[in-house]
Scaffold this active site. Structure first.
Site, PDB file in Angstrom:
ATOM      1  CD  GLU A   1      -3.885  -6.195   2.330  1.00  0.00           C
ATOM      2  OE1 GLU A   1      -4.762  -5.557   2.937  1.00  0.00           O
ATOM      3  OE2 GLU A   1      -2.669  -5.955   2.409  1.00  0.00           O
TER       4      GLU A   1
ATOM      5  CD  GLU B   1      -3.069  -1.131   2.138  1.00  0.00           C
ATOM      6  OE1 GLU B   1      -2.873  -0.540   3.208  1.00  0.00           O
ATOM      7  OE2 GLU B   1      -4.146  -1.695   1.860  1.00  0.00           O
TER       8      GLU B   1
HETATM    9  C1  BGP Z   1      -4.540  -3.073   4.730  1.00  0.00           C
HETATM   10  C2  BGP Z   1      -3.196  -3.526   5.216  1.00  0.00           C
HETATM   11  C3  BGP Z   1      -3.203  -4.816   5.963  1.00  0.00           C
HETATM   12  C4  BGP Z   1      -4.477  -5.151   6.697  1.00  0.00           C
HETATM   13  C5  BGP Z   1      -5.741  -4.680   6.039  1.00  0.00           C
HETATM   14  C6  BGP Z   1      -6.996  -4.772   6.858  1.00  0.00           C
HETATM   15  O1  BGP Z   1      -4.572  -1.693   4.710  1.00  0.00           O
HETATM   16  O2  BGP Z   1      -2.301  -3.705   4.138  1.00  0.00           O
HETATM   17  O3  BGP Z   1      -2.036  -4.864   6.714  1.00  0.00           O
HETATM   18  O4  BGP Z   1      -4.407  -5.077   8.024  1.00  0.00           O
HETATM   19  O5  BGP Z   1      -5.628  -3.392   5.543  1.00  0.00           O
HETATM   20  O6  BGP Z   1      -7.076  -3.688   7.719  1.00  0.00           O
HETATM   21  P1  BGP Z   1      -7.365  -3.828   9.254  1.00  0.00           P
HETATM   22  O7  BGP Z   1      -6.353  -4.799   9.747  1.00  0.00           O
HETATM   23  O8  BGP Z   1      -7.189  -2.504   9.813  1.00  0.00           O
HETATM   24  O9  BGP Z   1      -8.744  -4.341   9.350  1.00  0.00           O
END
Ligand code: BGP
Length: 490
Positions: A389, A180
């Site tokens: 993701e 990201e």
């Molecule tokens: C993205 C990141 C991840 C992950 C995901 C979900 O932004 O790359 O590391 O954590 O989001 O977000 P969260 O864990 O805050 O629910």
């Protein structure tokens, strides 16, 4: 299960994704140095995570133990294999290889650890997809250099890349340079993504909600750090190809799909600007090898000074990414109407869409947006695309008999898989899907354990209590069938 016509290519990479700092734990074992993630305390939906420069013994830091994947990797990878994974996205913790980031030589124990992890994947025919830096830069680089603000950090990053490209040649073929990377195009990414020390106690929530005010100087520092990451990424792409022509290196962008709140041209323009700065700004530099046409005006109007140097443009041009990858959870709306903006001021993800429902954490669920977004991305870049993701963060209930009926998660995933199939039918060259947190892990935004994404449940709560035992949720069996049928039975 629902039947859909066959639309996924035979060699499609079905899998799952994690990041070292959110699952490994063992934060100071095996010669590992502390990372920036190790300095974030636990938080919740309403209480922001804090960043502390010193590790405070009275605070709880969820990354320190996380789900202890460090010691459970064999069991966990075996479970991924049972689901039929073809790909496993994970990150290498830079500070496990170079504890300080700028060390003269690598930490052998760290190198051997990841070798064992990759061998375990290979044993089951799982292709690793490795994120080189996922919000976890060695903390020493923050203290001593202010993270990527300092141009020397590019060299340290490249030295780290050289080590891992050489050590894992033939074992790892797919790489992502920065998780990201566009997080640094926003204030909230300064420390997490860029290693920039903003304040003693950074309130992440302030940044997410746009409450934190940034001076033009601070924004200039942040965009300079981002520029340095672009250079580091381009150099890494070039080097990866030189070390092994089989290597494929992708960019990784936080997918930020924004719609105009109404068809008022004011809203349309604002949403276009947000799509530009939120997605295409970084994608253009990494895939096309140049800043987009609107960058100059953006920098000028916001009085942002970036430390460009002669020769930088050539470096960017020589290191274009081989594929485009992104995270996709939700979509948002943009409006020029001050009343509407005010009403959404406390919403983490901006103005909600009246046609869509949100998750319990306020993330607006939008499967069709994924098809729309995939078409936008592929139409712009024409390189293979991966969704690296996606998923639903939700609290799960463990029944008396130990079963976990997460039909809400299955519904979410089914709808997104269906839309990916549509996008492939549209002509998008989508090559892989690695849903986030295939095993429950620490949430990046809130530091909670109970915001769960996994097919595998991990017995641990927000305070760090639990046995760490793993169990299979209903979604585990659903995803297994989905992969077995190559996406035709969902
Ligand atoms: C993205 C990141 C991840 C992950 C995901 C979900 O932004 O790359 O590391 O954590 O989001 O977000 P969260 O864990 O805050 O629910």
């Amino acid at each position: 299960m629902k039947q859909i016509g066959k639309r996924f290519p035979d060699n499609f990479y079905w899998g799952g994704a994690t990041a070292a700092n959110q699952c490994e734990g063992a934060w100071n074992e095996g010669g590992k140095g502390p990372s920036v993630a190790d300095h974030y305390t636990g938080g919740s939906r309403t209480e922001s995570r804090k960043f502390t420069r010193k590790i405070d013994p009275d605070e709880y830091y969820p990354s320190h133990e996380a789900i202890d994947f460090y010691h459970h990797y064999k069991e966990d990878i075996a479970a991924f294999a049972e689901m039929g994974f073809k790909m496993y996205r994970m990150s290498i913790a830079w500070s496990r290889i170079f504890p300080n980031g700028d060390d003269a030589g690598p930490n052998k124990e760290g190198i051997e650890y990841y070798r064992s992890v990759f061998m375990e994947c290979r044993k089951y025919g799982i292709e690793p997809l490795v994120t080189i830096l996922h919000y976890e830069m060695p903390y020493h680089l923050c203290e001593a250099y202010n993270g990527f603000v300092d141009r020397r950090v590019i060299d340290y990053y490249i030295n780290y890349c050289k080590t891992i490209f050489t050590e894992y040649k033939g074992m790892v073929k797919y790489w992502l340079t920065f998780n990201e990377i566009n997080a640094l195009a926003h204030g909230f990414g300064a420390t997490l993504a860029g290693g920039i020390l903003v304040d003693d106690d950074i309130d992440l929530m302030d940044y997410f909600l746009g409450r934190a005010k940034e001076t033009p100087e601070a924004a200039g520092t942040r965009f300079t750090a981002l520029h340095h990451q672009f250079l580091a990424s381009a150099k890494a792409v070039k080097m990866a190809h030189e070390i092994d022509p089989e290597n494929r290196v992708g960019c990784m962008i936080a997918g930020s799909c924004v719609y105009p709140y109404t068809c008022n041209p004011e809203d349309v323009l604002i949403s276009q600007q947000q799509m530009n700065m939120g997605n295409w700004f970084c994608g253009d530099v990494q895939v096309r090898g140049e800043y987009p046409h609107y960058a100059k005006r953006y920098f000028e109007e916001n009085n942002i000074k970036v430390a460009f140097e002669e020769g930088d443009s050539e470096i960017l041009k020589k290191g274009c990414a081989d594929f485009y990858s992104f995270s996709y959870y939700c979509s948002g709306c943009a409006s020029a109407d001050p009343e509407i903006k005010k009403a959404a001021a406390n919403m983490m993800m901006g103005i909600p869409n009246p046609y869509l429902k949100a998750s319990d954490w306020g993330w607006v669920i939008d499967p069709k947006g994924l098809r729309y977004f995939l078409n936008e991305i592929y139409g712009r870049y024409r390189v293979p695309v991966m969704v690296v993701e996606n998923g639903l963060g939700a609290a799960d209930i463990v029944e008396q008999d130990g079963s976990i009926h997460d039909d809400y998660r299955i519904d979410y995933l089914r709808l997104h898989v269906e839309q990916m199939a549509e996008a492939i039918a549209d002509g998008v060259d989508l090559i892989g899907y690695t849903p986030w947190g295939c095993i429950d892990l620490v949430s990046a935004s809130t530091g909670e354990m109970e915001k769960r994404y996994g097919f595998l449940y991990v017995d641990k709560d927000n305070k760090g209590q639990g046995t760490l035992s793993r169990s299979r949720k209903d979604s585990f069996y659903w995803y297994k069938r989905c992969i077995e049928s190559n996406g035709t039975e969902i």
